[in-house]
Design a protein around this motif. Structure first.
Motif, PDB file in Angstrom:
ATOM      1  N   GLY A   1       5.044 -15.531  -2.153  1.00  0.00           N
ATOM      2  CA  GLY A   1       4.133 -14.567  -3.199  1.00  0.00           C
ATOM      3  C   GLY A   1       2.896 -14.670  -3.028  1.00  0.00           C
ATOM      4  N   ILE A   2       2.317 -14.976  -1.698  1.00  0.00           N
ATOM      5  CA  ILE A   2       0.961 -15.022  -1.300  1.00  0.00           C
ATOM      6  C   ILE A   2       0.575 -14.035  -0.451  1.00  0.00           C
ATOM      7  CG2 ILE A   2       0.588 -17.483  -1.881  1.00  0.00           C
ATOM      8  CD1 ILE A   2       1.055 -18.042   1.057  1.00  0.00           C
ATOM      9  N   ALA A   3       1.771 -13.103   0.151  1.00  0.00           N
ATOM     10  CA  ALA A   3       1.208 -12.119   0.881  1.00  0.00           C
ATOM     11  C   ALA A   3       0.567 -10.976   0.527  1.00  0.00           C
ATOM     12  CB  ALA A   3       2.442 -11.492   1.523  1.00  0.00           C
ATOM     13  N   SER A   4      -0.459 -10.510   1.384  1.00  0.00           N
ATOM     14  CA  SER A   4      -1.572  -9.490   0.765  1.00  0.00           C
ATOM     15  C   SER A   4      -0.737  -8.239   1.457  1.00  0.00           C
ATOM     16  CB  SER A   4      -2.753  -9.820   1.765  1.00  0.00           C
ATOM     17  OG  SER A   4      -3.599  -8.531   1.358  1.00  0.00           O
ATOM     18  N   PRO A   5      -0.942  -7.293   0.064  1.00  0.00           N
ATOM     19  CA  PRO A   5      -0.280  -5.913   0.396  1.00  0.00           C
ATOM     20  C   PRO A   5      -1.537  -5.005   0.852  1.00  0.00           C
ATOM     21  CG  PRO A   5      -1.113  -5.944  -1.941  1.00  0.00           C
ATOM     22  CD  PRO A   5      -1.464  -7.575  -1.348  1.00  0.00           C
ATOM     23  N   ASP A   6      -2.552  -5.533   1.095  1.00  0.00           N
ATOM     24  CA  ASP A   6      -4.025  -4.504   1.769  1.00  0.00           C
ATOM     25  C   ASP A   6      -3.497  -3.466   2.875  1.00  0.00           C
ATOM     26  OD1 ASP A   6      -5.443  -5.910  -0.254  1.00  0.00           O
ATOM     27  OD2 ASP A   6      -6.450  -7.023   1.410  1.00  0.00           O
ATOM     28  N   ALA A   7      -2.659  -4.146   3.808  1.00  0.00           N
ATOM     29  CA  ALA A   7      -2.422  -3.292   4.908  1.00  0.00           C
ATOM     30  C   ALA A   7      -1.611  -2.335   4.603  1.00  0.00           C
ATOM     31  CB  ALA A   7      -1.876  -4.192   6.179  1.00  0.00           C
ATOM     32  N   MET A   8      -0.470  -2.616   3.920  1.00  0.00           N
ATOM     33  CA  MET A   8       0.483  -1.612   3.222  1.00  0.00           C
ATOM     34  C   MET A   8       0.176  -0.533   2.490  1.00  0.00           C
ATOM     35  SD  MET A   8       3.550  -0.585   2.955  1.00  0.00           S
ATOM     36  CE  MET A   8       4.675  -1.833   3.985  1.00  0.00           C
ATOM     37  N   VAL A   9      -1.075  -0.864   1.698  1.00  0.00           N
ATOM     38  CA  VAL A   9      -1.790   0.163   0.729  1.00  0.00           C
ATOM     39  C   VAL A   9      -2.421   1.094   1.864  1.00  0.00           C
ATOM     40  CG1 VAL A   9      -3.488   0.384  -0.929  1.00  0.00           C
ATOM     41  CG2 VAL A   9      -2.052  -1.389  -1.171  1.00  0.00           C
ATOM     42  N   LEU A  10      -3.212   0.424   2.548  1.00  0.00           N
ATOM     43  CA  LEU A  10      -3.905   1.314   3.547  1.00  0.00           C
ATOM     44  C   LEU A  10      -3.056   2.177   4.477  1.00  0.00           C
ATOM     45  CD1 LEU A  10      -6.549  -1.173   5.046  1.00  0.00           C
ATOM     46  CD2 LEU A  10      -6.930   1.052   3.344  1.00  0.00           C
ATOM     47  N   ALA A  11      -2.030   1.744   4.648  1.00  0.00           N
ATOM     48  CA  ALA A  11      -0.749   2.552   5.625  1.00  0.00           C
ATOM     49  C   ALA A  11      -0.494   3.742   4.892  1.00  0.00           C
ATOM     50  CB  ALA A  11       0.422   1.577   6.005  1.00  0.00           C
ATOM     51  N   ILE A  12       0.093   3.454   3.376  1.00  0.00           N
ATOM     52  CA  ILE A  12       0.582   4.591   2.761  1.00  0.00           C
ATOM     53  C   ILE A  12      -0.574   5.543   2.625  1.00  0.00           C
ATOM     54  CG2 ILE A  12       1.250   5.127   0.381  1.00  0.00           C
ATOM     55  CD1 ILE A  12       2.546   2.142   0.206  1.00  0.00           C
ATOM     56  N   GLU A  13      -1.748   4.997   2.306  1.00  0.00           N
ATOM     57  CA  GLU A  13      -2.977   5.953   1.965  1.00  0.00           C
ATOM     58  C   GLU A  13      -3.173   6.821   3.457  1.00  0.00           C
ATOM     59  OE1 GLU A  13      -5.812   3.542  -1.024  1.00  0.00           O
ATOM     60  OE2 GLU A  13      -6.110   3.429   1.179  1.00  0.00           O
ATOM     61  N   SER A  14      -2.972   6.291   4.594  1.00  0.00           N
ATOM     62  CA  SER A  14      -3.143   7.192   5.897  1.00  0.00           C
ATOM     63  C   SER A  14      -1.990   7.956   6.085  1.00  0.00           C
ATOM     64  CB  SER A  14      -3.086   6.235   7.024  1.00  0.00           C
ATOM     65  OG  SER A  14      -4.386   5.207   7.060  1.00  0.00           O
ATOM     66  N   ALA A  15      -0.941   7.567   5.637  1.00  0.00           N
ATOM     67  CA  ALA A  15       0.405   8.507   5.636  1.00  0.00           C
ATOM     68  C   ALA A  15       0.149   9.635   4.704  1.00  0.00           C
ATOM     69  CB  ALA A  15       1.737   7.725   5.312  1.00  0.00           C
ATOM     70  N   VAL A  16      -0.397   9.539   3.491  1.00  0.00           N
ATOM     71  CA  VAL A  16      -0.612  10.722   2.712  1.00  0.00           C
ATOM     72  C   VAL A  16      -1.664  11.614   3.189  1.00  0.00           C
ATOM     73  CG1 VAL A  16      -1.849  11.221   0.375  1.00  0.00           C
ATOM     74  CG2 VAL A  16      -0.020   9.227   0.600  1.00  0.00           C
ATOM     75  N   GLN A  17      -2.824  11.091   3.756  1.00  0.00           N
ATOM     76  CA  GLN A  17      -3.791  11.884   4.402  1.00  0.00           C
ATOM     77  C   GLN A  17      -3.167  12.689   5.696  1.00  0.00           C
ATOM     78  OE1 GLN A  17      -7.031   9.673   6.277  1.00  0.00           O
ATOM     79  NE2 GLN A  17      -8.407  11.340   5.875  1.00  0.00           N
ATOM     80  N   LEU A  18      -2.678  11.950   6.557  1.00  0.00           N
ATOM     81  CA  LEU A  18      -1.875  12.706   7.537  1.00  0.00           C
ATOM     82  C   LEU A  18      -0.841  14.009   6.877  1.00  0.00           C
ATOM     83  CD1 LEU A  18      -1.075  10.068   9.739  1.00  0.00           C
ATOM     84  CD2 LEU A  18      -2.756  11.808  10.436  1.00  0.00           C
TER      85      LEU A  18
END
Length: 347
Positions: A321-338
């Motif tokens: 329960g301590i994993a950070s979702p930061d990179a996943m959020v950024l990856a989703i945002e980049s996919a949306v931008q593309l």
């Protein structure tokens, strides 16, 4: 809502932090404000992690994207039903998990090729588990290239000012040196230029790293810089690209961190990954764990959109329960931008 891009997120290895960071990312309401997300994987895996971590979200098991509700608070999972959760152990290499993670990726690719989703985002996989399941690929990039029949492709890492593409990735260092060839370098420069444009970047100046110490120092420390890299840079310039190189990498990345380049070309895996992760990964020495993990991996040259977290399975903290979702959020945002930029360019 119906005009937002549909983004397929792969489960990642069930024994990893993949399912956890996907759930945590989709608990961020802003994700549903920019896209219609769904997950490809096993619904039971997500029900398990949600229950164990006490996360306030529900799972909607579906067969196809058309069945998704895309409602915040309920995660739509294209359910592949291929994990026995009673046998699932976090942090373990397992052929069952390798098979499940591979099929999750395969399904996302199929949906994108069929036009049922607009972009794909991949969670972390374990290469050993996938190979034990009988799928002999070096990583996500190679899987995508195979199933989309793509011959010219490369990995682009994006984190603030450090946007780095690689001439080679998952090969031995000895083999990587042999792959430093003019045609491949030129190909990667072109992929980077197109990738920066697709991401909406305005700084299109490209730095190209040398291979040898001091970029060969006029042949004193190797000939690749003068005989392969420099000719590729000169050819790129003749095509109208703003390119500098070969630049000694210790200098180039210091300049790149301040925004001197829109993107840079690394000759091999660690040459690009080390400065990239130094910029995006924050280690907490007191807690002996990563405090924040940022950075996005984008595969350029594909007929479909693929972004990814640029970190591994983190088996040592899976299920805690301590994993950070930061990179996943950024990856989703980049996919949306593309996806949005691709839609605009096609209009």
């Amino acid at each position: 809502m119906n005009t937002l891009p549909i983004v397929a997120i792969t489960m990642g290895d069930p024994a990893s932090i993949g399912p956890e960071i996907s759930v945590k990312a989709l608990k961020d309401k802003k994700i549903y404000e920019i896209c219609r997300p769904l997950i490809t994987g096993d619904a039971g895996v997500f029900e398990k992690i949600i229950t164990e971590l006490g996360l306030d979200v529900k799972v909607n098991s579906i067969e196809k994207p058309a069945d998704a509700g895309f409602a915040f608070g309920t995660i739509d999972v294209v359910d592949l039903k291929n994990v026995d959760t009673s046998k699932l152990e976090y942090g373990k290499i397992d052929a069952m998990c390798g098979e499940a993670s591979f099929r999750s990726v395969e399904k996302a690719i199929q949906l994108a090729l069929a036009g049922e989703v607009d972009a794909t985002v991949t969670g972390p996989i374990n290469k050993k588990s996938i190979n034990e399941a009988g799928h002999h690929f070096a990583g996500h990039t190679e899987i995508y290239a195979h199933y989309t029949n793509t011959k010219k492709y490369a990995m682009l890492l994006v984190e603030d000012h450090i946007n780095v593409i690689h001439v080679s990735t998952h090969v031995s260092l000895r083999q990587a040196c042999d792959l430093v060839k003019k045609d491949r370098i030129l190909e990667v420069i072109e992929l980077l230029r197109n990738g920066l444009t697709s991401l909406g970047k305005t700084n299109l100046k490209i730095g190209v790293a040398g291979l040898n110490p001091h970029a060969g120092d006029s042949g004193l420390f190797g000939t690749e810089d003068d005989q392969e890299i420099l000719p590729a840079v000169e050819e790129a310039r003749s095509r109208g690209y703003d390119v500098e190189g070969p630049v000694p990498p210790d200098t180039m990345f210091a300049k790149a961190a301040t925004g001197a380049y829109g993107g840079v070309v690394a000759m091999y895996h660690d040459q690009g990954h080390i400065p990239f992760k130094l910029a995006g990964f924050k280690w907490n020495a007191e807690k002996q764990q990563m405090e924040s993990v940022k950075g996005v991996n984008i595969t350029l040259g594909l007929p479909i959109i693929r972004t990814s977290v640029d970190h591994g399975t983190a088996f040592e903290i899976a299920g805690k329960g301590i994993a950070s979702p930061d990179a996943m959020v950024l990856a989703i945002e980049s996919a949306v931008q593309l996806a949005n930029n691709k839609k605009m360019s096609n209009q």
